[in-house]
Design a protein around this motif. Structure first.
Motif, PDB file in Angstrom:
ATOM      1  N   ILE A  73       0.934  -1.209  -0.087  1.00 19.59           N
ATOM      2  CA  ILE A  73      -0.256  -0.061   0.023  1.00 19.59           C
ATOM      3  C   ILE A  73       0.918   1.258   0.239  1.00 19.59           C
ATOM      4  CG2 ILE A  73      -1.771   1.200   1.166  1.00 19.59           C
ATOM      5  CD1 ILE A  73      -2.531  -1.466   2.492  1.00 19.59           C
ATOM      6  N   ASN A  74       0.752   2.066  -1.074  1.00 22.35           N
ATOM      7  CA  ASN A  74       1.696   3.224  -1.288  1.00 22.35           C
ATOM      8  C   ASN A  74       0.553   4.321  -1.009  1.00 22.35           C
ATOM      9  OD1 ASN A  74       4.330   2.052  -2.308  1.00 22.35           O
ATOM     10  ND2 ASN A  74       2.717   1.385  -3.909  1.00 22.35           N
ATOM     11  N   THR A  75       0.926   5.268   0.008  1.00 24.14           N
ATOM     12  CA  THR A  75       0.346   6.432   0.216  1.00 24.14           C
ATOM     13  C   THR A  75       0.652   7.753  -0.712  1.00 24.14           C
ATOM     14  OG1 THR A  75       1.625   7.131   2.083  1.00 24.14           O
ATOM     15  CG2 THR A  75      -0.013   5.790   2.666  1.00 24.14           C
ATOM     16  N   MET A  76      -0.059   8.623  -0.358  1.00 24.61           N
ATOM     17  CA  MET A  76       0.427   9.881  -1.435  1.00 24.61           C
ATOM     18  C   MET A  76       1.630  10.659  -0.968  1.00 24.61           C
ATOM     19  SD  MET A  76      -2.071  13.040  -2.104  1.00 24.61           S
ATOM     20  CE  MET A  76      -1.582  14.501  -2.646  1.00 24.61           C
ATOM     21  N   ALA A  77       2.162  10.261   0.218  1.00 25.57           N
ATOM     22  CA  ALA A  77       3.146  10.865   0.852  1.00 25.57           C
ATOM     23  C   ALA A  77       4.584   9.859   0.199  1.00 25.57           C
ATOM     24  CB  ALA A  77       3.367  11.013   2.382  1.00 25.57           C
ATOM     25  N   GLY A  78       4.187   8.870  -0.407  1.00 22.88           N
ATOM     26  CA  GLY A  78       5.251   7.820  -1.056  1.00 22.88           C
ATOM     27  C   GLY A  78       5.604   6.849   0.112  1.00 22.88           C
ATOM     28  N   ALA A  79       5.098   6.952   1.139  1.00 23.50           N
ATOM     29  CA  ALA A  79       5.265   5.549   2.024  1.00 23.50           C
ATOM     30  C   ALA A  79       4.734   4.254   1.777  1.00 23.50           C
ATOM     31  CB  ALA A  79       4.881   6.009   3.699  1.00 23.50           C
ATOM     32  N   THR A  80       5.607   3.259   1.963  1.00 24.29           N
ATOM     33  CA  THR A  80       4.822   2.037   1.547  1.00 24.29           C
ATOM     34  C   THR A  80       4.652   1.119   2.944  1.00 24.29           C
ATOM     35  OG1 THR A  80       6.024   2.134  -0.411  1.00 24.29           O
ATOM     36  CG2 THR A  80       5.488  -0.120   0.052  1.00 24.29           C
ATOM     37  N   THR A  81       3.332   0.305   2.622  1.00 25.38           N
ATOM     38  CA  THR A  81       3.435  -0.515   3.687  1.00 25.38           C
ATOM     39  C   THR A  81       3.099  -1.860   3.176  1.00 25.38           C
ATOM     40  OG1 THR A  81       2.081   1.045   5.178  1.00 25.38           O
ATOM     41  CG2 THR A  81       1.565  -1.259   5.771  1.00 25.38           C
ATOM     42  N   THR A  82       3.821  -2.988   3.644  1.00 25.87           N
ATOM     43  CA  THR A  82       3.606  -4.189   3.032  1.00 25.87           C
ATOM     44  C   THR A  82       3.316  -5.231   3.821  1.00 25.87           C
ATOM     45  OG1 THR A  82       5.854  -3.789   1.721  1.00 25.87           O
ATOM     46  CG2 THR A  82       5.069  -6.209   1.943  1.00 25.87           C
ATOM     47  N   ILE A  83       1.952  -6.009   3.379  1.00 19.52           N
ATOM     48  CA  ILE A  83       1.460  -6.892   4.129  1.00 19.52           C
ATOM     49  C   ILE A  83       1.207  -8.163   3.347  1.00 19.52           C
ATOM     50  CG2 ILE A  83      -1.239  -7.481   4.960  1.00 19.52           C
ATOM     51  CD1 ILE A  83      -1.889  -4.443   4.871  1.00 19.52           C
ATOM     52  N   ARG A  84       1.686  -9.321   4.210  1.00 18.16           N
ATOM     53  CA  ARG A  84       1.855 -10.621   3.535  1.00 18.16           C
ATOM     54  C   ARG A  84       0.779 -11.539   4.095  1.00 18.16           C
ATOM     55  NH1 ARG A  84       7.175  -8.795   3.530  1.00 18.16           N
ATOM     56  NH2 ARG A  84       8.213  -8.634   1.397  1.00 18.16           N
ATOM     57  N   PHE A  85       0.342 -12.519   3.500  1.00 18.90           N
ATOM     58  CA  PHE A  85      -0.495 -13.577   4.160  1.00 18.90           C
ATOM     59  C   PHE A  85      -0.704 -14.919   3.281  1.00 18.90           C
ATOM     60  CE2 PHE A  85      -3.549 -11.004   1.663  1.00 18.90           C
ATOM     61  CZ  PHE A  85      -4.251 -11.830   0.952  1.00 18.90           C
ATOM     62  N   THR A  86      -0.882 -15.876   4.012  1.00 22.28           N
ATOM     63  CA  THR A  86      -0.848 -17.011   3.389  1.00 22.28           C
ATOM     64  C   THR A  86      -2.532 -17.792   3.632  1.00 22.28           C
ATOM     65  OG1 THR A  86       1.533 -17.630   3.558  1.00 22.28           O
ATOM     66  CG2 THR A  86      -0.153 -19.507   3.064  1.00 22.28           C
ATOM     67  N   VAL A  87      -3.068 -18.247   2.752  1.00 22.79           N
ATOM     68  CA  VAL A  87      -4.276 -18.725   2.736  1.00 22.79           C
ATOM     69  C   VAL A  87      -4.060 -20.128   3.362  1.00 22.79           C
ATOM     70  CG1 VAL A  87      -6.562 -19.584   1.771  1.00 22.79           C
ATOM     71  CG2 VAL A  87      -5.278 -17.720   0.755  1.00 22.79           C
ATOM     72  N   PRO A  88      -4.958 -20.467   4.679  1.00 23.86           N
ATOM     73  CA  PRO A  88      -4.935 -21.582   5.290  1.00 23.86           C
ATOM     74  C   PRO A  88      -4.929 -22.937   4.609  1.00 23.86           C
ATOM     75  CG  PRO A  88      -6.082 -20.169   6.474  1.00 23.86           C
ATOM     76  CD  PRO A  88      -5.962 -19.536   5.291  1.00 23.86           C
ATOM     77  N   GLU A  89      -4.285 -23.875   4.748  1.00 23.03           N
ATOM     78  CA  GLU A  89      -4.096 -25.114   3.921  1.00 23.03           C
ATOM     79  C   GLU A  89      -5.577 -25.930   4.108  1.00 23.03           C
ATOM     80  OE1 GLU A  89      -1.973 -26.285   2.048  1.00 23.03           O
ATOM     81  OE2 GLU A  89      -0.262 -25.159   2.567  1.00 23.03           O
ATOM     82  N   SER A  90      -6.436 -25.328   5.021  1.00 24.38           N
ATOM     83  CA  SER A  90      -7.821 -26.074   5.029  1.00 24.38           C
ATOM     84  C   SER A  90      -8.628 -25.033   5.466  1.00 24.38           C
ATOM     85  CB  SER A  90      -7.843 -27.196   6.156  1.00 24.38           C
ATOM     86  OG  SER A  90      -9.311 -27.743   6.047  1.00 24.38           O
ATOM     87  N   LEU A  91      -9.663 -24.821   4.483  1.00 19.70           N
ATOM     88  CA  LEU A  91     -10.512 -23.646   4.772  1.00 19.70           C
ATOM     89  C   LEU A  91     -11.846 -24.257   5.818  1.00 19.70           C
ATOM     90  CD1 LEU A  91     -10.597 -21.514   1.304  1.00 19.70           C
ATOM     91  CD2 LEU A  91      -9.546 -20.940   3.527  1.00 19.70           C
ATOM     92  N   GLY A  92     -12.060 -25.300   5.727  1.00 20.11           N
ATOM     93  CA  GLY A  92     -12.921 -26.006   6.503  1.00 20.11           C
ATOM     94  C   GLY A  92     -14.530 -25.454   6.028  1.00 20.11           C
ATOM     95  N   GLN A  93     -15.243 -25.321   7.046  1.00 20.64           N
ATOM     96  CA  GLN A  93     -16.626 -25.018   6.735  1.00 20.64           C
ATOM     97  C   GLN A  93     -17.052 -23.463   7.298  1.00 20.64           C
ATOM     98  OE1 GLN A  93     -18.715 -27.230   5.081  1.00 20.64           O
ATOM     99  NE2 GLN A  93     -16.759 -28.319   4.912  1.00 20.64           N
ATOM    100  N   THR A  94     -15.894 -22.740   7.618  1.00 20.66           N
ATOM    101  CA  THR A  94     -16.330 -21.461   8.016  1.00 20.66           C
ATOM    102  C   THR A  94     -16.544 -20.685   6.928  1.00 20.66           C
ATOM    103  OG1 THR A  94     -13.803 -21.128   7.680  1.00 20.66           O
ATOM    104  CG2 THR A  94     -14.523 -21.792   9.745  1.00 20.66           C
ATOM    105  N   GLN A  95     -17.258 -19.359   7.110  1.00 17.38           N
ATOM    106  CA  GLN A  95     -17.533 -18.385   6.123  1.00 17.38           C
ATOM    107  C   GLN A  95     -16.586 -17.407   6.158  1.00 17.38           C
ATOM    108  OE1 GLN A  95     -21.305 -16.962   7.243  1.00 17.38           O
ATOM    109  NE2 GLN A  95     -22.444 -18.518   6.328  1.00 17.38           N
TER     110      GLN A  95
END
Length: 199
Positions: free
Chosen positions: A173-195
């Motif tokens: 995510i790059n803001t107008m001021a030029g700062a960058t925020t990095t977010i990383r995630f991995t989808v769980p191996e089993s999504l199960g029956q949750t919404q």
């Protein structure tokens, strides 16, 4: 007839010449001093401006609070991702409408702008208020403010596609001021029956 020059007249001529040279030196020194003062003032203002911009690039960042995904139980895919963000410590006012997001997923890289942005690139994201002290729909200007950045995924190739179990995604995510925020995630191996699932 010969004209005699006295010692007093010679001294007077030498004194006038010296005075002229002295005045010329004073004028040159004054002009040089003026140039130096102007240059120093210009450099000081530019350095302050550069320092302020550099500070904003470092400090005007977002901070991730939580990232969640909406699960389609029929085919075990994630159809939407919601990232809740707040101001990073020391950050100033941040307008998410002016932010640009780079989505790097298993199906490629996409440049994503806010739905109200003047220019659209690959796709758009929306924002929703979680908590806002002053009621602005897209501006984080208080440490207690919380906004959700929403990504709707699709099965097509033009937009970020549906995520499956084990997929890895990086969001910048790059803001107008030029700062960058990095977010990383991995989808769980089993999504199960949750919404919904935390990523």
């Amino acid at each position: 007839m010969f004209e005699f020059v006295t010692d007093e007249e010679e001294r007077g001529q030498v004194g006038i010449g010296t005075l002229i040279v002295f005045i010329a030196m004073v004028l040159v020194a004054a002009i040089a001093a003026g140039v130096l003062i102007n240059t120093a003032g210009f450099l000081q203002s530019k350095s302050q401006e550069t320092g302020q911009q550099s500070t904003k690039q470092v400090s005007n960042r977002l901070q991730e609070v939580v990232t969640t995904g909406t699960v389609d139980q029929s085919n075990s895919t994630i159809t939407a991702v919601n990232v809740t963000v707040t101001q990073a410590p020391g950050a100033g006012e941040i307008d998410l409408e002016n932010a640009t997001i780079t989505w790097i997923g298993p199906d490629g890289t996409f440049i994503i702008n806010h739905e109200n942005a003047s220019t659209q690139v690959d796709d758009e994201f929306t924002t929703s208020v979680v908590k806002n002290a002053e009621g602005s729909p897209t501006v984080l200007n208080d440490p207690d403010d919380r906004f959700s950045i929403n990504f709707d995924l699709s099965a097509g190739s033009e937009d970020p596609s549906l995520l499956t179990e084990g997929d890895e995604v990086t969001i910048k995510i790059n803001t107008m001021a030029g700062a960058t925020t990095t977010i990383r995630f991995t989808v769980p191996e089993s999504l199960g029956q949750t919404q919904g699932v935390e990523l």
